[in-house]
Design a protein around this motif. Structure first.
Motif, short mmCIF file in Angstrom:
data_model
loop_
_atom_site.label_atom_id
_atom_site.label_comp_id
_atom_site.label_asym_id
_atom_site.label_seq_id
_atom_site.Cartn_x
_atom_site.Cartn_y
_atom_site.Cartn_z
N VAL A 190 0.80 -1.23 0.00
CA VAL A 190 0.00 0.00 0.00
C VAL A 190 0.83 1.28 0.00
N GLY A 191 2.12 1.21 0.33
CA GLY A 191 2.96 2.40 0.35
C GLY A 191 3.33 2.82 1.77
N GLN A 192 4.45 3.53 1.89
CA GLN A 192 4.99 3.92 3.19
C GLN A 192 4.18 5.00 3.90
N GLY A 193 3.63 5.94 3.17
CA GLY A 193 2.97 7.09 3.78
C GLY A 193 1.51 6.89 4.12
N ARG A 194 0.98 5.73 3.88
CA ARG A 194 -0.44 5.46 4.11
C ARG A 194 -0.73 5.36 5.60
N SER A 195 -1.79 5.99 6.03
CA SER A 195 -2.19 5.97 7.43
C SER A 195 -2.78 4.60 7.78
N ILE A 196 -2.53 4.15 9.00
CA ILE A 196 -3.05 2.86 9.45
C ILE A 196 -4.57 2.91 9.55
N ASP A 197 -5.11 4.07 9.89
CA ASP A 197 -6.57 4.20 10.02
C ASP A 197 -7.30 4.05 8.69
N THR A 198 -6.63 4.33 7.57
CA THR A 198 -7.29 4.27 6.27
C THR A 198 -7.19 2.90 5.61
#
Length: 86
Positions: free
Chosen positions: A40-48
């Protein structure tokens, strides 16, 4: 100074697990944060993050970062995320 683990990249740097719990049947799964970051990528928030339960096919799953101690690994099955093209 402490900082909250709110992105997949930060959780991956600290070698953490992502605990995913279904909101309907309470089924729990664990994934390595670095494996999820590759998908999903490094900058993706865990909440999303959105997951689908393998038991009841519900989409209401909650993801949380969990510490992973290499000296005393948890007795859980660690899943590997896979990306499928539709």
């Amino acid at each position: 100074m402490t900082r909250t683990i709110d992105t997949i990249g930060r959780a991956a740097r600290h070698d953490m697990l992502i605990r995913v719990e279904c909101g309907h049947c309470r089924h729990v799964g664990h994934l390595r944060a670095r494996d999820v970051a590759r998908v999903v990528g490094q900058g993706r928030s865990i909440d999303t993050l959105r997951f689908v339960c393998s038991r009841c096919d519900a989409r209401a799953a909650k993801a949380l970062p969990v510490e992973y101690d290499r000296d005393r690994p948890p007795k859980v099955m660690i899943w590997v995320p896979m990306e499928f093209r539709r």
